[in-house]
Design a protein around this motif. Structure first.
Motif, short mmCIF file in Angstrom:
data_model
loop_
_atom_site.label_atom_id
_atom_site.label_comp_id
_atom_site.label_asym_id
_atom_site.label_seq_id
_atom_site.Cartn_x
_atom_site.Cartn_y
_atom_site.Cartn_z
N THR A 154 0.83 -1.07 -0.03
CA THR A 154 0.07 0.09 0.17
C THR A 154 0.84 1.25 0.05
OG1 THR A 154 -0.10 -0.07 2.55
CG2 THR A 154 -1.81 -1.22 1.09
N ALA A 155 2.00 0.97 0.07
CA ALA A 155 2.98 2.38 -0.12
C ALA A 155 3.80 2.61 -1.22
CB ALA A 155 4.08 2.25 1.18
N SER A 156 3.68 1.69 -2.20
CA SER A 156 4.70 1.91 -3.55
C SER A 156 3.50 1.63 -4.84
CB SER A 156 5.56 0.62 -3.56
OG SER A 156 4.97 -0.55 -3.70
N LEU A 157 4.37 2.41 -5.80
CA LEU A 157 3.89 2.27 -7.10
C LEU A 157 4.82 1.57 -8.28
CD1 LEU A 157 3.06 6.18 -7.57
CD2 LEU A 157 1.23 4.27 -7.10
N VAL A 158 4.41 1.03 -9.10
CA VAL A 158 5.07 0.37 -10.29
C VAL A 158 4.76 1.16 -11.44
CG1 VAL A 158 5.30 -1.74 -11.65
CG2 VAL A 158 5.14 -2.04 -9.21
N ALA A 159 5.99 1.77 -12.02
CA ALA A 159 5.85 2.59 -13.23
C ALA A 159 6.54 2.08 -14.35
CB ALA A 159 6.12 3.99 -13.00
N VAL A 160 6.10 2.41 -15.72
CA VAL A 160 6.94 2.05 -16.94
C VAL A 160 7.64 3.26 -17.43
CG1 VAL A 160 6.87 1.05 -19.30
CG2 VAL A 160 5.24 0.19 -17.40
N ARG A 161 9.09 3.28 -17.63
CA ARG A 161 9.86 4.10 -18.00
C ARG A 161 9.90 4.17 -19.62
NH1 ARG A 161 15.03 4.68 -15.11
NH2 ARG A 161 15.41 2.92 -16.01
N ASP A 162 9.38 5.30 -20.43
CA ASP A 162 9.56 5.13 -21.58
C ASP A 162 9.17 3.69 -22.36
OD1 ASP A 162 10.14 6.57 -24.09
OD2 ASP A 162 11.99 6.18 -24.04
N ARG A 163 8.13 3.16 -22.13
CA ARG A 163 7.59 1.90 -22.54
C ARG A 163 8.66 0.70 -22.70
NH1 ARG A 163 6.30 1.76 -27.87
NH2 ARG A 163 4.73 0.04 -27.56
N SER A 164 9.53 0.79 -21.73
CA SER A 164 10.76 -0.12 -21.79
C SER A 164 11.03 -0.73 -20.32
CB SER A 164 11.91 0.42 -22.14
OG SER A 164 11.72 0.85 -23.61
N ASP A 165 11.18 0.09 -19.41
CA ASP A 165 11.63 -0.50 -17.93
C ASP A 165 10.45 -0.16 -17.04
OD1 ASP A 165 14.51 -0.48 -19.11
OD2 ASP A 165 14.34 1.67 -19.18
N LEU A 166 10.68 -1.22 -15.98
CA LEU A 166 9.78 -1.19 -14.72
C LEU A 166 10.49 -0.47 -13.55
CD1 LEU A 166 7.87 -4.57 -14.98
CD2 LEU A 166 7.25 -2.25 -16.03
#
Length: 490
Positions: A154-166
């Motif tokens: 509940t304290a973190s996010l997962v994001a994608v950088r430039d359609r390539s990296d998590l």
């Protein structure tokens, strides 16, 4: 024979050079949807065709959050807030910026009204104020975040950088950690639909892994523009130069360098992209008839270039979703379908539980609270609850959903046409009557480029003229090297 080839090349070039220049420049623009000015510069909708006009609503709003009847919506065109059911919209103010970033996704962590709502943009991670009127930056200034999801905790996010990296992001501290993933894909369908193959090749996704296919497309577009201009210049100097008073030495030098730049330096390098772009353009000029003809026709994946086999995830990740409480489990949306990893990204395979007939259908994937959503076109839209249960079909939306939100006990979803509200029957959605058109009037320049590239901005049957120009481009690409073999460097 050489004279015939030269004549064919000359008259094909003179006939097609102006329109090939237009196709080249608009094609390069269409390869780069990430260019902000293409999406945030608009022209009056009356300037564009009806075909393109039908696509405009999809560009206005892709992601939504609803709280106490107030709607926050965003897309690559910006972010807006409405408190009157969509009659009026005001721009969200991004602190320290005079303009709007492109917004690629929403993620919620313990949201109270709009506090706890996070925005993935082409200028990093932002958080909205409680009233939704403004946003402030949290991390990754200048970084293009193209998708986002609540994390496993509940304290973190997962994001994608430039359609390539998590990336794993902790909003409270701004800490960012790269998640190591590998392009280890198994279980892919051994065949691919022919229509998808043709579209992937033309749109820069099929010949080389990652961003290299787009770069090859760019090479073809730049070369086509340069060849059109230098070819016209060569013809003008050789036929008109003396009449215009050019000195003989100047004329000879111009002819020599125009030929060298046109043929050996640019033309030979770009034969391949010009050929595949021109050949695939012809069926795509007749997209609906072509897809009908191609229905059921497939191509063996192993017979295609490596990019079709998932050898790289570079520039392939269109969406991401984590599972609550399962840090090692991640889902991503790619052109290979929706893929799932249960080992933290070291290996991937298509989600076997998703009831979609074509594993290469692409699709949207996102998470809101503890619900996972998967949006497709004609294959339908699906929702999955906590605990990894079965996907349930969502009734109502006729096109792929791109966003969802819950206001109290009522769910809302966004597709390319409208914001829909959950009806009396669970899982069934009806039009909410919240209009989004007033948020961003006009047609974005990106769609104007598409309109011009297809020629439908002039007439819906311009596709036949585009066929002619594509055929002339093929003639030019084939006859050019034959002329070079005879004349070499000049």
């Amino acid at each position: 024979m050489h004279r015939v080839v030269r004549a064919v090349h000359k008259y094909a070039g003179l006939t097609a050079c102006a329109w090939l220049l237009v196709l080249a420049l608009t094609g390069i623009a269409l390869d780069h949807h990430e260019w902000r000015w293409l999406n945030q510069t608009s022209v009056p909708s009356a300037w564009t065709s009806k075909q393109i006009g039908r696509l405009v609503p999809a560009t206005i709003m892709r992601h939504i959050a609803v709280a106490d009847g107030v709607v926050l919506g965003a897309s690559e065109r910006g972010a807006w807030r409405s408190a009157d059911g969509g009659k009026t919209w005001v721009l969200v103010a991004f602190a320290g910026r005079a303009d709007q970033p492109q917004v690629y996704g929403f993620a919620e962590l313990a949201r109270q009204r709009f506090s706890g709502l996070y925005l993935a943009t082409d200028d990093g991670l932002w958080a909205t104020a409680t009233d939704g009127m403004s946003a402030h930056r949290l991390a990754l200034a200048g970084v293009r975040l193209t998708a986002i999801s609540p994390g496993a905790d509940t304290a973190s996010l997962v994001a994608v950088r430039d359609r390539s990296d998590l990336l794993r992001i902790v909003p409270a501290t701004g800490a960012v950690t790269d998640l190591s993933i590998a392009a280890n894909l198994t279980g892919l369908n051994p065949t691919m639909p022919l229509g998808r193959v043709v579209m992937d090749v033309h749109f820069g996704h099929g010949l080389l892994p990652g961003a290299w296919s787009i770069r090859l497309n760019d090479l073809g577009g730049i070369a086509m523009a340069v060849l059109a201009l230098t070819g016209l210049g060569y013809w003008w100097v050789t036929r008109r130069g003396r009449r215009r008073g050019l000195l003989m030495d100047t004329q000879r030098s111009a002819i020599r360098w125009l030929y060298r730049f046109h043929g050996p330096l640019v033309g030979l390098l770009a034969v391949l992209p010009i050929l595949y772009l021109s050949v695939t353009a012809i069926p795509l000029n007749h997209i609906y008839g072509f897809l009908w003809w191609a229905e059921g026709r497939t191509v063996e994946r192993l017979s295609l270039p490596p990019a079709f086999r998932g050898v790289s995830l570079d520039h392939e990740i269109d969406g991401v979703a984590s599972w609550p409480g399962e840090a090692a489990r991640i889902g991503i949306a790619t052109r290979f379908g929706l893929l799932e990893s249960r080992d933290g990204g070291r290996s991937w395979r298509p989600d076997p539980s998703l009831p979609v007939p074509d594993g290469d259908a692409g699709g949207n994937l996102f998470r809101v609270e503890d619900q996972l959503f998967a949006g497709f076109g004609r294959e339908g839209n699906f929702r999955r609850g906590p605990g990894g249960g079965a996907w349930r079909k969502i009734d109502g939306p006729k096109t792929a959903i791109t966003g969802a939100s819950r206001d109290g006990g009522v769910w809302y979803v966004k597709n390319s046409k409208a914001i829909l509200r959950e009806g009396n029957a669970p899982g069934s959605f009806v039009d909410s009557r919240i209009s989004v058109r007033a948020a961003a009037p006009g047609t974005p320049l990106f769609l104007v480029m598409a309109d011009l590239h297809a020629g439908v901005i002039f007439h819906e049957q311009f596709k036949w003229a585009n066929d002619l120009f594509a055929a002339l481009a093929v003639l030019l690409a084939l006859s050019g090297p034959l002329i070079w073999l005879k004349r070499k460097w000049l």
